[in-house]
Scaffold this motif. Sequence first.
Motif, short mmCIF file in Angstrom:
data_model
loop_
_atom_site.label_atom_id
_atom_site.label_comp_id
_atom_site.label_asym_id
_atom_site.label_seq_id
_atom_site.Cartn_x
_atom_site.Cartn_y
_atom_site.Cartn_z
N MET A 1 0.84 -1.18 0.00
CA MET A 1 0.00 0.00 0.00
C MET A 1 0.89 1.25 0.00
O MET A 1 0.62 2.19 -0.73
CB MET A 1 -0.93 0.03 1.22
CG MET A 1 -1.87 -1.17 1.38
SD MET A 1 -2.98 -1.41 0.01
CE MET A 1 -2.65 -3.10 -0.38
N ARG A 2 1.91 1.23 0.82
CA ARG A 2 2.82 2.38 0.90
C ARG A 2 3.54 2.58 -0.44
O ARG A 2 3.67 3.70 -0.92
CB ARG A 2 3.83 2.19 2.02
CG ARG A 2 4.72 3.41 2.22
CD ARG A 2 5.74 3.25 3.34
NE ARG A 2 5.07 2.94 4.59
CZ ARG A 2 5.41 1.91 5.38
NH1 ARG A 2 6.40 1.12 5.07
NH2 ARG A 2 4.76 1.70 6.50
N GLU A 22 -5.77 -6.05 -9.99
CA GLU A 22 -6.28 -5.08 -9.01
C GLU A 22 -7.01 -5.76 -7.86
O GLU A 22 -6.98 -5.27 -6.73
CB GLU A 22 -7.26 -4.11 -9.68
CG GLU A 22 -6.62 -3.06 -10.53
CD GLU A 22 -7.67 -2.20 -11.19
OE1 GLU A 22 -8.34 -1.41 -10.48
OE2 GLU A 22 -7.83 -2.33 -12.42
N ASN A 23 -7.71 -6.87 -8.13
CA ASN A 23 -8.44 -7.56 -7.07
C ASN A 23 -7.51 -7.99 -5.94
O ASN A 23 -7.90 -8.00 -4.78
CB ASN A 23 -9.18 -8.78 -7.61
CG ASN A 23 -10.36 -8.39 -8.48
OD1 ASN A 23 -10.79 -7.24 -8.48
ND2 ASN A 23 -10.88 -9.34 -9.23
N VAL A 24 -6.28 -8.36 -6.27
CA VAL A 24 -5.30 -8.74 -5.25
C VAL A 24 -4.98 -7.54 -4.37
O VAL A 24 -4.93 -7.64 -3.15
CB VAL A 24 -4.02 -9.32 -5.91
CG1 VAL A 24 -2.94 -9.56 -4.87
CG2 VAL A 24 -4.34 -10.58 -6.69
N TYR A 25 -4.79 -6.40 -5.01
CA TYR A 25 -4.51 -5.17 -4.26
C TYR A 25 -5.65 -4.86 -3.29
O TYR A 25 -5.43 -4.61 -2.11
CB TYR A 25 -4.30 -4.00 -5.23
CG TYR A 25 -4.02 -2.69 -4.54
CD1 TYR A 25 -2.72 -2.31 -4.26
CD2 TYR A 25 -5.06 -1.85 -4.15
CE1 TYR A 25 -2.45 -1.11 -3.62
CE2 TYR A 25 -4.80 -0.66 -3.51
CZ TYR A 25 -3.50 -0.29 -3.25
OH TYR A 25 -3.24 0.89 -2.60
N LEU A 32 -5.73 -5.44 5.49
CA LEU A 32 -4.95 -4.52 6.34
C LEU A 32 -5.87 -3.58 7.11
O LEU A 32 -5.66 -3.30 8.29
CB LEU A 32 -3.96 -3.73 5.49
CG LEU A 32 -2.78 -4.52 4.97
CD1 LEU A 32 -2.01 -3.70 3.93
CD2 LEU A 32 -1.86 -4.93 6.11
N ARG A 33 -6.91 -3.08 6.45
CA ARG A 33 -7.86 -2.18 7.12
C ARG A 33 -8.57 -2.90 8.26
O ARG A 33 -8.70 -2.37 9.36
CB ARG A 33 -8.87 -1.66 6.11
CG ARG A 33 -9.86 -0.67 6.72
CD ARG A 33 -10.83 -0.10 5.70
NE ARG A 33 -10.12 0.68 4.71
CZ ARG A 33 -10.21 0.47 3.39
NH1 ARG A 33 -10.97 -0.49 2.92
NH2 ARG A 33 -9.53 1.21 2.55
N GLU A 34 -9.03 -4.13 8.00
CA GLU A 34 -9.72 -4.90 9.04
C GLU A 34 -8.80 -5.16 10.24
O GLU A 34 -9.21 -5.06 11.39
CB GLU A 34 -10.22 -6.23 8.47
CG GLU A 34 -11.39 -6.07 7.52
CD GLU A 34 -11.70 -7.35 6.75
OE1 GLU A 34 -10.96 -8.36 6.88
OE2 GLU A 34 -12.70 -7.33 6.00
N THR A 35 -7.54 -5.48 9.96
CA THR A 35 -6.57 -5.73 11.03
C THR A 35 -6.33 -4.45 11.82
O THR A 35 -6.28 -4.47 13.06
CB THR A 35 -5.25 -6.26 10.45
OG1 THR A 35 -5.52 -7.47 9.75
CG2 THR A 35 -4.23 -6.51 11.53
N ALA A 36 -6.18 -3.32 11.14
CA ALA A 36 -5.94 -2.05 11.82
C ALA A 36 -7.13 -1.66 12.68
O ALA A 36 -6.96 -1.25 13.83
CB ALA A 36 -5.65 -0.95 10.80
N ILE A 37 -8.33 -1.82 12.17
CA ILE A 37 -9.53 -1.48 12.93
C ILE A 37 -9.65 -2.37 14.16
O ILE A 37 -9.94 -1.91 15.26
CB ILE A 37 -10.79 -1.57 12.05
CG1 ILE A 37 -10.80 -0.41 11.05
CG2 ILE A 37 -12.06 -1.55 12.89
CD1 ILE A 37 -11.87 -0.51 9.99
N SER A 38 -9.39 -3.65 13.98
CA SER A 38 -9.44 -4.58 15.11
C SER A 38 -8.44 -4.18 16.19
O SER A 38 -8.75 -4.18 17.38
CB SER A 38 -9.17 -5.99 14.62
OG SER A 38 -9.11 -6.89 15.70
#
Length: 102
Positions: A1-2, A22-25, A32-38
Amino acid sequence: MRDRRESDLSIRGFCEREGFHENVYYYWQRKLRETAISHIEKQQVTENNTALAVSGFTEVQVMDGNSAQPENPMPDTLHIEIKGIKITVDSSYPTEKLAGLL
């Protein structure tokens, strides 16, 4: 992502350059978003030990000039209070930082 952000390429352009779909991205972006939110939900706890909502929507009530005002109101300020968290910014606060904060 970075790497994608630093490349200044679109997501499609970055994926084409790197040789994956793109689907892989988007899959890894979601993971990553789900992990960060958790992780954030586990760290942020209110005074009564219930988790704060860190995503989704909340009802906003706009107060007119006749409504109860915060103590020591200042002109050109925005006051936001959600679940006991108070945010006050003046008109010089950058809107992009306020959007990120919210």
